[in-house]
Write a protein that holds these residues in place. Structure first.
Motif, short mmCIF file in Angstrom:
data_model
loop_
_atom_site.label_atom_id
_atom_site.label_comp_id
_atom_site.label_asym_id
_atom_site.label_seq_id
_atom_site.Cartn_x
_atom_site.Cartn_y
_atom_site.Cartn_z
N ARG A 30 20.52 -48.29 9.77
CA ARG A 30 20.57 -46.64 9.53
C ARG A 30 19.03 -45.99 9.84
NH1 ARG A 30 22.15 -43.02 4.02
NH2 ARG A 30 21.33 -41.13 4.86
N GLU A 31 17.91 -46.95 9.50
CA GLU A 31 16.78 -46.18 10.11
C GLU A 31 16.58 -46.17 11.17
OE1 GLU A 31 17.16 -47.60 5.79
OE2 GLU A 31 17.35 -48.79 7.55
N GLN A 32 16.92 -47.02 12.00
CA GLN A 32 16.83 -46.90 13.53
C GLN A 32 17.51 -45.97 13.95
OE1 GLN A 32 18.19 -51.12 14.41
NE2 GLN A 32 16.25 -50.97 16.01
N VAL A 33 18.78 -45.59 13.53
CA VAL A 33 19.69 -44.55 14.09
C VAL A 33 19.00 -43.00 13.82
CG1 VAL A 33 21.76 -43.22 14.11
CG2 VAL A 33 21.67 -45.60 14.13
N ALA A 34 18.65 -43.04 12.41
CA ALA A 34 17.91 -41.61 11.86
C ALA A 34 16.60 -41.44 12.47
CB ALA A 34 17.61 -41.94 10.43
N GLY A 35 16.05 -42.51 13.21
CA GLY A 35 14.77 -42.26 14.02
C GLY A 35 15.01 -41.85 15.44
N VAL A 36 16.15 -41.91 15.89
CA VAL A 36 16.35 -41.50 17.33
C VAL A 36 17.19 -40.29 17.52
CG1 VAL A 36 18.40 -43.17 17.92
CG2 VAL A 36 16.77 -42.60 19.49
N VAL A 37 18.09 -40.13 16.58
CA VAL A 37 19.08 -39.09 16.77
C VAL A 37 18.25 -37.43 16.51
CG1 VAL A 37 21.23 -40.08 16.06
CG2 VAL A 37 19.71 -39.07 14.42
N SER A 38 18.92 -36.66 17.44
CA SER A 38 18.12 -35.30 17.47
C SER A 38 19.18 -34.26 17.62
CB SER A 38 17.22 -35.09 18.30
OG SER A 38 17.69 -35.22 19.67
N GLU A 39 18.65 -33.23 17.68
CA GLU A 39 19.48 -31.99 18.18
C GLU A 39 20.19 -32.08 19.48
OE1 GLU A 39 15.61 -31.06 19.86
OE2 GLU A 39 16.37 -31.77 17.75
N ARG A 40 19.59 -33.06 20.24
CA ARG A 40 20.09 -33.27 21.46
C ARG A 40 21.16 -34.50 21.80
NH1 ARG A 40 15.33 -34.46 25.98
NH2 ARG A 40 17.27 -34.85 27.14
N THR A 41 21.54 -35.23 20.47
CA THR A 41 22.33 -36.28 20.60
C THR A 41 23.77 -35.66 20.36
OG1 THR A 41 20.77 -37.55 19.17
CG2 THR A 41 22.92 -38.27 19.20
N ALA A 42 24.68 -36.34 21.33
CA ALA A 42 25.99 -35.75 21.12
C ALA A 42 26.80 -36.81 20.55
CB ALA A 42 26.67 -35.68 22.50
N LEU A 43 26.56 -38.25 20.86
CA LEU A 43 27.42 -39.36 20.39
C LEU A 43 26.52 -40.72 20.01
CD1 LEU A 43 30.32 -40.31 20.23
CD2 LEU A 43 30.18 -41.17 22.26
N VAL A 44 27.11 -41.25 19.00
CA VAL A 44 26.35 -42.47 18.81
C VAL A 44 27.54 -43.60 18.55
CG1 VAL A 44 25.23 -43.95 16.95
CG2 VAL A 44 24.54 -41.49 17.13
N LEU A 45 27.28 -44.47 19.55
CA LEU A 45 28.52 -45.59 19.54
C LEU A 45 28.04 -46.83 19.14
CD1 LEU A 45 30.75 -45.97 22.79
CD2 LEU A 45 30.45 -47.69 21.20
N LEU A 46 28.39 -47.60 18.06
CA LEU A 46 28.05 -48.63 17.62
C LEU A 46 29.23 -49.62 17.18
CD1 LEU A 46 25.05 -47.36 15.28
CD2 LEU A 46 24.79 -48.34 17.53
N SER A 47 29.03 -50.84 17.06
CA SER A 47 29.99 -51.72 16.57
C SER A 47 29.87 -52.15 15.03
CB SER A 47 29.90 -53.16 17.47
OG SER A 47 30.30 -52.96 18.67
N ALA A 48 30.91 -51.99 14.39
CA ALA A 48 30.69 -52.08 12.78
C ALA A 48 30.38 -53.65 12.72
CB ALA A 48 32.22 -51.97 12.23
N ILE A 49 30.75 -54.64 13.51
CA ILE A 49 30.44 -56.09 13.41
C ILE A 49 29.74 -56.18 14.61
CG2 ILE A 49 30.79 -58.35 13.06
CD1 ILE A 49 32.80 -57.33 10.85
N ALA A 50 28.53 -56.72 14.65
CA ALA A 50 27.89 -57.19 15.86
C ALA A 50 28.67 -58.39 16.55
CB ALA A 50 26.38 -57.16 15.98
#
Length: 411
Positions: free
Chosen positions: A165-185
């Protein structure tokens, strides 16, 4: 080497106790077995077929297809994508009806939902994804970025865990349209913090598309409760739909009216048989369907969903945790002294239903294991994955498989 080594007595004894005490042990009888295969440790890539799947396929050929012919479309097949989607959602996704369809391949469904999400996020020009995500996910993101002039923000995750969560919170911004991740790596088996990461993305106004391919049927999911926007998954792993079985797509109710279907086919039209001059989308989740549903390919999935429904996902997940815990315990005892690294979270709550073991020789070892009737899979550069499908895998199989790996590595 030929044949199989003797499993160390202490390991064999622990496996025997776990199998005797397994409340889901009887479910193994529902699956077809394969002559000459002593340990099938690849259910995270292709689940075993169920005996009932074979029977139901024959029933469909003789019955709905053979007897009813084209009339069967009006008698149920037209509604199969949404009807089966609702069943899948109830049994495995923690999602209310009307949000899930079964259709297409995982790749096509990922593209459709990612493209639809981008279209609903006007003015935003970034996509977030991790570098160690499954190739299809990364390739789709790269293609969309090239097509629409978007920037890809790449996340780096440790080899033996996953995105936080910390990584995602650190990179998303008002420019982020979509975050695509796997629930299990797919490599490490790490379980992502679905509610936490989704909330972090939402705080920045971004949408999240979860790839559930290694999660569905292996861990408990709560898509509605967790505020998930979009999700996609395959059905040939822990849902035992068979090679090439159709994927599923989930779109939360709140997004359905605003997301445009990027592959406009006749089956997603408001009235498929109107043969109208212009495309008019259906209402609700049905608008995300494109072409004719793969009715035959849906049959084995129905059989497995019945089995999971009978067992209950809490019990399935408990068995998954027990299997991976035993596999890690045996790996630490038999394989770590031989130079193997466990490239999977050691906390059972942070891993899905497979573990990954690393060793420089594992590509060659995997090939030799297959010849001996022990079937894991290999993922570059050095990973041997031990996939543990809760309803079809025994603790004895795990013991046999890991003992064979140790035998291959012993000078």
């Amino acid at each position: 080497m030929s044949g199989l080594p003797e499993v160390p007595a202490s390991v064999a004894a622990r496996a025997a106790v776990l199998d005797r005490e397994d409340p889901l042990a009887s479910y193994r009888d529902a699956f077809l077995t394969t002559e000459g295969v002593h340990a099938y440790l690849d259910g995270n890539s292709l689940g075993r077929p169920l005996k009932a799947s074979r029977d139901r396929l024959v029933e469909l050929v003789d019955g709905a297809w053979g007897d009813r012919l084209i009339r069967a479309w009006d008698e149920g097949w037209m509604d199969a994508p949404t009807e089966l989607g609702d069943t899948l959602a109830r049994v495995t996704l923690g999602a209310a009806p009307g949000q899930t369809i079964v259709a297409d391949s995982t790749t096509v469904m990922l593209y459709k939902l990612a493209r639809a999400a981008l279209g609903a996020q006007a003015g935003r020009d970034e996509i977030v994804i991790d570098r160690d995500n499954f190739p299809t996910d990364r390739f789709i993101v790269e293609g969309l970025a090239d097509d629409f002039g978007l920037t890809v923000r790449w996340l780096e995750a440790p080899h033996d865990s996953g995105v936080t969560r910390e990584q995602v919170a650190g990179v998303v911004s008002e420019r982020t349209a979509l975050v695509l991740l796997s629930a299990i790596a797919y490599r490490s088996g790490h379980i992502a913090d679905i509610p936490g990461i989704t909330a972090a993305a939402h705080d920045a106004g971004a949408l999240v598309l979860w790839d559930l391919s290694h999660a569905t049927g292996a861990i408990e999911l709560a898509l509605d409760e967790d505020g998930v926007d979009l999700a996609v998954g395959c059905t040939y792993k822990y849902l035992n739909g068979g090679p090439g079985s159709p994927a599923f797509g989930y779109v939360a109710h709140r997004h359905q009216a605003t997301m445009r279907q990027p592959i406009q086919g006749w089956m997603g039209a408001a009235d498929p048989f109107a043969m109208g001059e212009a495309y008019q989308p259906a209402t609700g989740i049905r608008r995300m369907i494109s072409g004719t549903p793969p009715v035959l390919a849906m049959v084995p999935m129905r059989t497995m969903l019945d089995l999971i429904d009978a067992a209950g996902m809490p019990a399935v997940r408990a068995k998954s945790r027990a299997l991976t815990a035993f596999a890690v315990e045996v790996a630490e005892e038999l394989l770590v002294p031989l130079g193997v690294t466990i490239a999977t979270p050691l906390d059972p709550e942070q891993r899905g239903s497979h573990i990954t073991l690393d060793h420089p020789e594992f590509k060659a070892v995997t090939a030799r294991l297959w010849e001996r009737g022990v079937i894991p899979d290999f993922r570059p550069p050095h990973g041997l994955r031990v996939g543990l499908s809760p309803l079809s895998t025994s603790f004895h199989e795990v013991a046999v498989g890991l003992a064979a790996i140790a035998d291959e590595l012993t000078p």
